[in-house]
Design a protein around this motif. Sequence first.
Motif, PDB file in Angstrom:
ATOM      1  N   ASP A 158      29.673  26.404  40.810  1.00 12.11           N
ATOM      2  CA  ASP A 158      28.536  27.090  41.430  1.00 12.11           C
ATOM      3  C   ASP A 158      28.359  26.585  42.856  1.00 12.11           C
ATOM      4  O   ASP A 158      27.822  25.513  43.082  1.00 12.11           O
ATOM      5  CB  ASP A 158      27.257  26.866  40.628  1.00 12.11           C
ATOM      6  N   GLU A 159      28.822  27.360  43.805  1.00 10.95           N
ATOM      7  CA  GLU A 159      28.742  26.985  45.220  1.00 10.95           C
ATOM      8  C   GLU A 159      29.100  25.521  45.439  1.00 10.95           C
ATOM      9  O   GLU A 159      28.269  24.728  45.896  1.00 10.95           O
ATOM     10  CB  GLU A 159      27.344  27.273  45.756  1.00 10.95           C
ATOM     11  N   SER A 163      24.125  32.369  40.040  1.00 11.66           N
ATOM     12  CA  SER A 163      23.961  31.090  39.314  1.00 11.66           C
ATOM     13  C   SER A 163      23.518  31.341  37.885  1.00 11.66           C
ATOM     14  O   SER A 163      23.989  30.673  36.952  1.00 11.66           O
ATOM     15  CB  SER A 163      22.922  30.209  40.011  1.00 11.66           C
TER      16      SER A 163
HETATM   17 MG   LIG Z   1      22.955  30.226  43.086  1.00 15.83          MG
END
Ligand SMILES: [Mg+2]
Lengths: 255, 222
Positions: free
Chosen positions: A174-175, A43
């Motif tokens: 991000d995810e 991240s």
């Molecule tokens: Mg992360």
Amino acid sequence: MSLLEINHLKKKFGELEVLKDISLKVEKGRVLSIIGPSGSGKSTLLRCAVLLEDVDGGEVIYNGKAAVREDKDKNTLVKADKRTLKEVKNCFGLVFQNFNLFPHMNVMQNLTDARIHVKRAGRAEAQADARELLKKLGLSDKEDSYPSQLSGGQQQRVSIARALMQKPDILFFDEPTSALDPELTVEVLKVIKALAKEKMTMVIVTHEMAFAKEVSDEIIFMENGYIVAQGSPYEVFEGDNERVKEFIGKLTSGA
Amino acid sequence: MDLALDMNVHNLVSQLVAGMVTSIEIFLLTLLFSLPLGLFIAFVRMSKNSFLQFLAKVYISVMRGTPLMLQLMVVYFSPFYIFGVKITPSYRFIAVIIGFSLNYAAYFAEIYRAGIESIAPGQWEAAQLLGYSKAATFFRIIFPQVIKRILPPVTNEVITLVKDTSLAFVIAVSEMFTQAKAIAAAQANIMPFVAAGLFYYVFNVLVAFVMGRIEKKLSYFN
Ligand SMILES: [Mg+2]
Ligand SMILES: Nc1ncnc2c1ncn2[C@@H]1O[C@H](COP(=O)(O)OP(=O)(O)OP(=O)(O)O)[C@@H](O)[C@H]1O
């Protein structure tokens, strides 16, 4: 010239070195997935790439324009001037794990507000673009809904549409599915796969290994702030890097 | 019908009405100035500059930690005691508005700050990624959500303000309560107090109604 080039990126939070020496390139039309254990800095890498975080060293360059670069002689960081920075910021978009839609705006407003009030585009034109995107993402009937009235999967698709409204050259995720139930994950992954087919340039942090394998042109495995393995999905998943094997083994045995 | 008494009642009512108008003026003007001033103080309080932050903290602490009545007197008398300026009667009302606005701004500042800090950082980040400037982010994205969240504590303050307007009597501004007291004393009659109580109560019912409407208007999102 690569669309995105990151050279020797370093990032610290106080004493904690989160990114130690990250270099990567993303060519136009390619999909890069970033995998790795929790806390490895994935991240943080995305946040540095989209300039949400100031970096402590290294370079971030979009289409040859440096957002930040190292002055080798003086050993200092040089940030882009305002105009260049603005151009650079137009290059990318980010899709967040938890969507971050604007709760007080309906879907149409979420998509068009920035275009109308920041980029000063015409309302009619922005709305036409928005309708086209919503149709593509299967959300045509949700135009007037507020985020709280949508499922997680629908909210994430709206947030993807919102990012696409800016017409970015490259889109970071991000995810994007880790806040979603498995059945909702599928609909979001489908959208991302469709974008990959259209040759949208994307960088995706994900824990969905099967998806990463299928959608990516290249995979990066990160650990402790370093890139430990890098290559085509085949090279990374079938390679003989012990750490990668262990990580993937853990994920698949857990599932 | 006794003509003199009739005149008296008429006079009494018109005095009370004048008092009411003054109370309502204090109320509206205080809100007009203290709501934006409070937002400004909240920004100073949240500023990155620690000296500015400190100033705002002291301001808020003093305003909340001393009686409003005393603050009104300070605002009223200080031009004379500090600058030697002669105090004119017309300054009384102005002093009341300044005193009330400075005081209420401190309370509103803390309410704004709590509201602004309660908004997830992701909202700022999402806006930044979409190209919004800091100011545009605040006014288009953050503030509308803040208003919704701070409505209950703001309603509390506004209701307190209605009752606090009676404090203006300390510097002899003839608001509702001052008038009622004067009439009651002159006539040895408690009716003016009953009328005053009724006025404050009806005023607050109205305030609660208006705030309820605003809350309802903002209920379209979560
Ligand atoms: Mg992360
Ligand atoms: N703002 C911050 N301040 C201090 N430390 C931070 C901050 N953001 C991240 N970290 C730390 O940096 C390290 C890397 O965090 P990061 O979120 O980048 O990991 P990640 O690979 O995305 O993990 P996950 O898979 O759990 O999302 C962690 O140890 C984290 O605690």
